[in-house]
Design a protein around this motif. Structure first.
Motif, PDB file in Angstrom:
ATOM      1  N   THR A  85       0.875  -1.162   0.000  1.00  0.00           N
ATOM      2  CA  THR A  85       0.000   0.000   0.000  1.00  0.00           C
ATOM      3  C   THR A  85       0.915   1.215   0.000  1.00  0.00           C
ATOM      4  OG1 THR A  85      -1.642  -1.200   1.303  1.00  0.00           O
ATOM      5  CG2 THR A  85      -1.889   1.181   1.183  1.00  0.00           C
ATOM      6  N   ALA A  86       0.829   2.041  -1.062  1.00  0.00           N
ATOM      7  CA  ALA A  86       1.704   3.205  -1.176  1.00  0.00           C
ATOM      8  C   ALA A  86       1.030   4.276  -2.024  1.00  0.00           C
ATOM      9  CB  ALA A  86       3.038   2.813  -1.806  1.00  0.00           C
ATOM     10  N   GLU A  87       1.375   5.528  -1.769  1.00  0.00           N
ATOM     11  CA  GLU A  87       0.848   6.602  -2.607  1.00  0.00           C
ATOM     12  C   GLU A  87       1.431   6.499  -4.014  1.00  0.00           C
ATOM     13  OE1 GLU A  87      -0.146  10.582  -0.424  1.00  0.00           O
ATOM     14  OE2 GLU A  87       1.811   9.859   0.286  1.00  0.00           O
ATOM     15  N   GLU A  88       2.757   6.305  -4.084  1.00  0.00           N
ATOM     16  CA  GLU A  88       3.436   6.175  -5.376  1.00  0.00           C
ATOM     17  C   GLU A  88       4.356   4.965  -5.333  1.00  0.00           C
ATOM     18  OE1 GLU A  88       5.309   9.687  -6.927  1.00  0.00           O
ATOM     19  OE2 GLU A  88       3.771  10.981  -6.065  1.00  0.00           O
ATOM     20  N   THR A  89       4.334   4.175  -6.423  1.00  0.00           N
ATOM     21  CA  THR A  89       5.151   2.962  -6.495  1.00  0.00           C
ATOM     22  C   THR A  89       5.825   2.866  -7.854  1.00  0.00           C
ATOM     23  OG1 THR A  89       3.576   1.814  -5.055  1.00  0.00           O
ATOM     24  CG2 THR A  89       5.125   0.451  -6.276  1.00  0.00           C
ATOM     25  N   SER A  90       7.126   2.581  -7.848  1.00  0.00           N
ATOM     26  CA  SER A  90       7.870   2.285  -9.068  1.00  0.00           C
ATOM     27  C   SER A  90       8.496   0.910  -8.891  1.00  0.00           C
ATOM     28  CB  SER A  90       8.975   3.307  -9.321  1.00  0.00           C
ATOM     29  OG  SER A  90       8.420   4.570  -9.613  1.00  0.00           O
ATOM     30  N   VAL A 104       1.342   4.031 -10.258  1.00  0.00           N
ATOM     31  CA  VAL A 104       2.185   2.847 -10.396  1.00  0.00           C
ATOM     32  C   VAL A 104       2.972   2.961 -11.695  1.00  0.00           C
ATOM     33  CG1 VAL A 104       2.232   0.328 -10.596  1.00  0.00           C
ATOM     34  CG2 VAL A 104       0.513   1.423  -9.147  1.00  0.00           C
ATOM     35  N   LYS A 105       4.291   2.756 -11.602  1.00  0.00           N
ATOM     36  CA  LYS A 105       5.155   2.744 -12.782  1.00  0.00           C
ATOM     37  C   LYS A 105       5.890   1.410 -12.811  1.00  0.00           C
ATOM     38  CE  LYS A 105       5.808   7.722 -12.756  1.00  0.00           C
ATOM     39  NZ  LYS A 105       6.747   8.828 -12.623  1.00  0.00           N
ATOM     40  N   LEU A 106       5.680   0.638 -13.872  1.00  0.00           N
ATOM     41  CA  LEU A 106       6.381  -0.622 -14.078  1.00  0.00           C
ATOM     42  C   LEU A 106       7.463  -0.339 -15.105  1.00  0.00           C
ATOM     43  CD1 LEU A 106       3.268  -2.989 -14.244  1.00  0.00           C
ATOM     44  CD2 LEU A 106       4.518  -2.165 -12.235  1.00  0.00           C
ATOM     45  N   THR A 122       1.467   3.049 -15.489  1.00  0.00           N
ATOM     46  CA  THR A 122       2.365   3.168 -16.636  1.00  0.00           C
ATOM     47  C   THR A 122       3.167   1.880 -16.748  1.00  0.00           C
ATOM     48  OG1 THR A 122       2.604   5.539 -16.221  1.00  0.00           O
ATOM     49  CG2 THR A 122       4.232   4.518 -17.676  1.00  0.00           C
ATOM     50  N   ILE A 123       3.136   1.264 -17.936  1.00  0.00           N
ATOM     51  CA  ILE A 123       3.893   0.033 -18.168  1.00  0.00           C
ATOM     52  C   ILE A 123       4.840   0.266 -19.342  1.00  0.00           C
ATOM     53  CG2 ILE A 123       3.782  -2.417 -18.719  1.00  0.00           C
ATOM     54  CD1 ILE A 123       0.945  -2.461 -17.578  1.00  0.00           C
ATOM     55  N   GLU A 124       6.143   0.169 -19.086  1.00  0.00           N
ATOM     56  CA  GLU A 124       7.135   0.356 -20.132  1.00  0.00           C
ATOM     57  C   GLU A 124       7.323  -0.938 -20.923  1.00  0.00           C
ATOM     58  OE1 GLU A 124      10.786   1.750 -18.415  1.00  0.00           O
ATOM     59  OE2 GLU A 124       9.950   3.717 -17.933  1.00  0.00           O
ATOM     60  N   GLU A 130       1.718 -10.251 -15.294  1.00  0.00           N
ATOM     61  CA  GLU A 130       0.691 -11.271 -15.398  1.00  0.00           C
ATOM     62  C   GLU A 130      -0.243 -11.100 -14.213  1.00  0.00           C
ATOM     63  OE1 GLU A 130       0.228 -16.090 -15.577  1.00  0.00           O
ATOM     64  OE2 GLU A 130       2.006 -15.150 -16.418  1.00  0.00           O
ATOM     65  N   GLY A 131      -1.480 -10.767 -14.513  1.00  0.00           N
ATOM     66  CA  GLY A 131      -2.445 -10.546 -13.445  1.00  0.00           C
ATOM     67  C   GLY A 131      -3.527  -9.594 -13.907  1.00  0.00           C
ATOM     68  N   THR A 132      -4.067  -8.846 -12.968  1.00  0.00           N
ATOM     69  CA  THR A 132      -5.132  -7.906 -13.293  1.00  0.00           C
ATOM     70  C   THR A 132      -4.790  -6.522 -12.769  1.00  0.00           C
ATOM     71  OG1 THR A 132      -6.309  -8.446 -11.254  1.00  0.00           O
ATOM     72  CG2 THR A 132      -6.937  -9.674 -13.225  1.00  0.00           C
ATOM     73  N   ALA A 133      -5.293  -5.526 -13.472  1.00  0.00           N
ATOM     74  CA  ALA A 133      -5.158  -4.137 -13.034  1.00  0.00           C
ATOM     75  C   ALA A 133      -6.557  -3.556 -12.952  1.00  0.00           C
ATOM     76  CB  ALA A 133      -4.300  -3.352 -14.015  1.00  0.00           C
ATOM     77  N   ARG A 134      -6.845  -2.941 -11.823  1.00  0.00           N
ATOM     78  CA  ARG A 134      -8.167  -2.356 -11.608  1.00  0.00           C
ATOM     79  C   ARG A 134      -8.014  -0.932 -11.106  1.00  0.00           C
ATOM     80  NH1 ARG A 134      -9.392  -7.776  -9.317  1.00  0.00           N
ATOM     81  NH2 ARG A 134     -10.640  -8.809 -10.890  1.00  0.00           N
ATOM     82  N   ARG A 135      -9.024  -0.138 -11.378  1.00  0.00           N
ATOM     83  CA  ARG A 135      -9.044   1.255 -10.968  1.00  0.00           C
ATOM     84  C   ARG A 135      -9.431   1.352  -9.486  1.00  0.00           C
ATOM     85  NH1 ARG A 135      -7.236   5.704 -12.951  1.00  0.00           N
ATOM     86  NH2 ARG A 135      -8.525   7.533 -12.902  1.00  0.00           N
TER      87      ARG A 135
END
Length: 169
Positions: A85-90, A104-106, A122-124, A130-135
């Protein structure tokens, strides 16, 4: 030429260049908040347990457990398994689990397996996801003062589990 025979100015410039190449936490989008506190978990370090920090955390080693921080950087070569759980994650390394974060930045050659709940993702290229991304329905907040001061303990600690910090190497 050996290091001892270099001029002092050349040694200083060489040291600065190495420091500039190190991974860094992303700057906040609005630049209103300075990253005053930063904690670094070094390469070769394995942590089993929960991490709560009201500042920024850079992970170069391995963490198995839940993480609740303001800003998180999982560096290349690092591994994290659990709930974040984080405000911003890279993420530049490996992550397996569930992630709740506003931004989230991958990046790079990151490898992610699990669920990502986000406001912005953001996905570079070259990232494996592999998985799901939800709002997210509501924004993620940083840890409260009560959490960071230990007044609210994670449920696993209340159940009698003992976190372990092990340094390998």
């Amino acid at each position: 030429m050996s290091y001892l025979s270099q001029l002092k100015g050349e040694r200083d410039k060489k040291g600065l260049k190495l420091a500039q190449d190190e991974p860094r936490l992303p700057e906040p989008a609005d630049n209103s908040m300075l990253l005053e506190k930063a904690s670094i978990l070094g390469a070769g370090m394995i942590i089993t347990g929960n991490i709560v920090c009201d500042g920024s955390v850079q992970i170069f080693g391995r963490v198995i457990g839940d993480i609740h921080v303001s800003h998180l950087l999982i560096c290349e070569g690092a591994e994290v398994e659990g709930k974040i759980t984080a405000e911003e994650t890279s993420i530049q390394g490996a992550f397996k689990g569930t992630l709740h974060s506003n931004t989230v930045k991958l990046q790079g050659n990151a490898a992610i397996e699990g669920e990502i709940f986000n406001k912005s993702l953001t996905i570079e290229p070259n990232v494996q996801f592999e998985g799901t991304a939800r709002r997210l329905n509501k924004p993620v907040d940083p840890p409260s003062n009560m959490q960071t001061e230990g007044e609210i303990l994670p449920t696993t600690l209340l159940a009698g589990a003992t976190p372990v910090i092990r340094v390998v190497g």
